[in-house]
Write a protein that holds these residues in place. Structure first.
Motif, PDB file in Angstrom:
ATOM      1  N   ALA A   1       2.160   1.675  -3.639  1.00 51.09           N
ATOM      2  CA  ALA A   1       1.098   2.161  -4.528  1.00 51.09           C
ATOM      3  C   ALA A   1       0.758   3.616  -4.217  1.00 51.09           C
ATOM      4  O   ALA A   1       0.549   4.427  -5.132  1.00 51.09           O
ATOM      5  CB  ALA A   1      -0.138   1.279  -4.395  1.00 51.09           C
ATOM      6  N   GLY A   2       0.720   3.955  -2.951  1.00 51.48           N
ATOM      7  CA  GLY A   2       0.430   5.334  -2.579  1.00 51.48           C
ATOM      8  C   GLY A   2       1.509   6.294  -3.036  1.00 51.48           C
ATOM      9  O   GLY A   2       1.210   7.399  -3.524  1.00 51.48           O
ATOM     10  N   GLN A   3       2.771   5.884  -2.907  1.00 52.99           N
ATOM     11  CA  GLN A   3       3.869   6.739  -3.341  1.00 52.99           C
ATOM     12  C   GLN A   3       3.865   6.894  -4.858  1.00 52.99           C
ATOM     13  O   GLN A   3       4.188   7.971  -5.382  1.00 52.99           O
ATOM     14  CB  GLN A   3       5.203   6.158  -2.868  1.00 52.99           C
ATOM     15  CG  GLN A   3       6.413   7.025  -3.154  1.00 52.99           C
ATOM     16  CD  GLN A   3       6.355   8.353  -2.426  1.00 52.99           C
ATOM     17  OE1 GLN A   3       5.714   8.463  -1.374  1.00 52.99           O
ATOM     18  NE2 GLN A   3       7.009   9.363  -2.976  1.00 52.99           N
TER      19      GLN A   3
ATOM     20  N   GLU B   1       0.823  -1.204   0.000  1.00 53.23           N
ATOM     21  CA  GLU B   1       0.000   0.000   0.000  1.00 53.23           C
ATOM     22  C   GLU B   1       0.863   1.263   0.000  1.00 53.23           C
ATOM     23  O   GLU B   1       0.506   2.258  -0.635  1.00 53.23           O
ATOM     24  CB  GLU B   1      -0.922  -0.020   1.218  1.00 53.23           C
ATOM     25  CG  GLU B   1      -2.003  -1.097   1.141  1.00 53.23           C
ATOM     26  CD  GLU B   1      -2.815  -1.176   2.415  1.00 53.23           C
ATOM     27  OE1 GLU B   1      -2.526  -0.393   3.351  1.00 53.23           O
ATOM     28  OE2 GLU B   1      -3.728  -2.022   2.478  1.00 53.23           O
ATOM     29  N   GLU B   2       1.987   1.216   0.709  1.00 49.32           N
ATOM     30  CA  GLU B   2       2.891   2.370   0.709  1.00 49.32           C
ATOM     31  C   GLU B   2       3.467   2.622  -0.680  1.00 49.32           C
ATOM     32  O   GLU B   2       3.558   3.772  -1.121  1.00 49.32           O
ATOM     33  CB  GLU B   2       4.022   2.149   1.709  1.00 49.32           C
ATOM     34  CG  GLU B   2       3.607   2.257   3.165  1.00 49.32           C
ATOM     35  CD  GLU B   2       4.780   2.061   4.109  1.00 49.32           C
ATOM     36  OE1 GLU B   2       4.672   2.456   5.275  1.00 49.32           O
ATOM     37  OE2 GLU B   2       5.814   1.513   3.660  1.00 49.32           O
TER      38      GLU B   2
ATOM     39  N   ARG C   1       1.189   6.947  -6.698  1.00 49.66           N
ATOM     40  CA  ARG C   1       0.126   7.919  -6.986  1.00 49.66           C
ATOM     41  C   ARG C   1       0.596   9.342  -6.691  1.00 49.66           C
ATOM     42  O   ARG C   1       0.282  10.280  -7.437  1.00 49.66           O
ATOM     43  CB  ARG C   1      -1.123   7.583  -6.167  1.00 49.66           C
ATOM     44  CG  ARG C   1      -1.861   6.341  -6.632  1.00 49.66           C
ATOM     45  CD  ARG C   1      -3.236   6.266  -5.999  1.00 49.66           C
ATOM     46  NE  ARG C   1      -3.154   6.123  -4.539  1.00 49.66           N
ATOM     47  CZ  ARG C   1      -3.109   4.959  -3.905  1.00 49.66           C
ATOM     48  NH1 ARG C   1      -3.158   3.821  -4.600  1.00 49.66           N
ATOM     49  NH2 ARG C   1      -3.042   4.904  -2.586  1.00 49.66           N
ATOM     50  N   VAL C   2       1.326   9.507  -5.610  1.00 48.13           N
ATOM     51  CA  VAL C   2       1.848  10.834  -5.265  1.00 48.13           C
ATOM     52  C   VAL C   2       2.775  11.333  -6.376  1.00 48.13           C
ATOM     53  O   VAL C   2       2.708  12.506  -6.787  1.00 48.13           O
ATOM     54  CB  VAL C   2       2.591  10.790  -3.919  1.00 48.13           C
ATOM     55  CG1 VAL C   2       3.363  12.081  -3.672  1.00 48.13           C
ATOM     56  CG2 VAL C   2       1.610  10.549  -2.786  1.00 48.13           C
TER      57      VAL C   2
ATOM     58  N   ARG D   1      -5.928   2.982  -8.067  1.00 51.13           N
ATOM     59  CA  ARG D   1      -6.904   3.456  -7.077  1.00 51.13           C
ATOM     60  C   ARG D   1      -6.989   2.483  -5.906  1.00 51.13           C
ATOM     61  O   ARG D   1      -6.827   1.289  -6.071  1.00 51.13           O
ATOM     62  CB  ARG D   1      -8.283   3.609  -7.722  1.00 51.13           C
ATOM     63  CG  ARG D   1      -8.365   4.792  -8.693  1.00 51.13           C
ATOM     64  CD  ARG D   1      -9.722   4.850  -9.323  1.00 51.13           C
ATOM     65  NE  ARG D   1      -9.854   5.995 -10.204  1.00 51.13           N
ATOM     66  CZ  ARG D   1     -10.915   6.264 -10.947  1.00 51.13           C
ATOM     67  NH1 ARG D   1     -11.977   5.444 -10.898  1.00 51.13           N
ATOM     68  NH2 ARG D   1     -10.967   7.315 -11.740  1.00 51.13           N
TER      69      ARG D   1
END
Length: 253
Positions: free
Chosen positions: A100-102, A97-98, A104-105, A253
């Protein structure tokens, strides 16, 4: 003002100006008795015009190829980002999750911060590099428990390397400045010489002469305008949109 209106104004304005110059030259009788010079002037025009056509064609083809390469490169960068995030699916859920989140950022930074600056030909700063480095760190420090997760971690690292290379090429293209000043000088000087030579032609039909000069001027102006618009593939007529990075946000997403 749209690019089409702007281009039409430039082409029409320069054609009208050339027509006025040709008319004035005929009016004051500067071309009287120059019919016998048409053959010599025509030979010089053929040489100068031919060289100008080759130069303009070479520049425009290079710019078109550069615009296509810039668009392909944006998808290579974005696809590498998504592939790295997907390769991390075998890692622990928190790390996944980290990552994928990074990702997206990083994609959001490219869309919101870097792309507008690239349109202006400005440096994009270090924020994107820092976020990409953080993404690499997350992948590099992710814990692995079996051979499969080790292989996927290596795959994610390779995809991030592809993203890094594509990013570097994108930034180099955005800050390269397009056509350099020497080439611009040759393009403008060649166009002026190509337009000046037909003014030396003589003949019994002034209207035909004026139409020839104005048409040639419109063509030269159109080619120079196209060259100016294609200089930066992230703005102007060849504007590459950040659609590839928008797809990253949709996929992660």
């Amino acid at each position: 003002m749209t690019i089409y209106v702007s281009g039409l104004l430039w082409v029409a304005g320069m054609a009208f100006l050339a027509a006025c110059v040709a008319y004035l030259i005929r009016r004051i009788g500067a071309t009287e008795g120059t019919v016998e010079n048409n053959e010599a002037a025509g030979q010089v025009f053929t040489l100068v015009g031919g060289l100008q056509a080759v130069l303009v064609a070479f520049v425009l083809i290079s710019l078109f190829d550069g615009a296509s390469a810039a668009e392909d490169g944006s998808y290579t960068e974005a696809d590498g980002l998504v592939a790295a995030a997907w390769a991390a699916d075998s890692l622990p859920s928190e790390t996944r999750e980290e990552i994928a989140g990074q990702a997206r950022v990083y994609a959001r930074t490219v869309i919101d911060d870097e792309w507008p600056r690239m349109r202006e030909g400005l440096p994009v700063g270090d924020q994107g590099w820092q976020e990409l480095s953080e993404l690499r760190r997350l992948v590099g420090t992710a814990p692995t428990s079996d051979e499969w997760s080790i292989d996927q971690k290596s795959e994610a690292s390779e995809q991030l390397w592809s993203t890094y290379q594509a990013r570097q090429e994108r930034l180099n293209t955005a800050t390269s400045g397009g056509v350099n000043s020497v080439v611009w000088f040759a393009l403008v000087a060649g166009a002026i010489m190509s337009l000046a030579l037909p003014l030396l032609f003589g003949g019994p039909r002034p209207l035909t002469h004026i139409l020839i000069v104005s048409t040639l001027t419109a063509t030269m102006t159109l080619l120079l305008f196209a060259t100016q618009q294609l200089q930066n593939p992230y703005s102007g007529g060849a504007e590459v949109e950040p659609a590839a990075f928008q797809s990253v946000l949709d996929r992660l997403r």
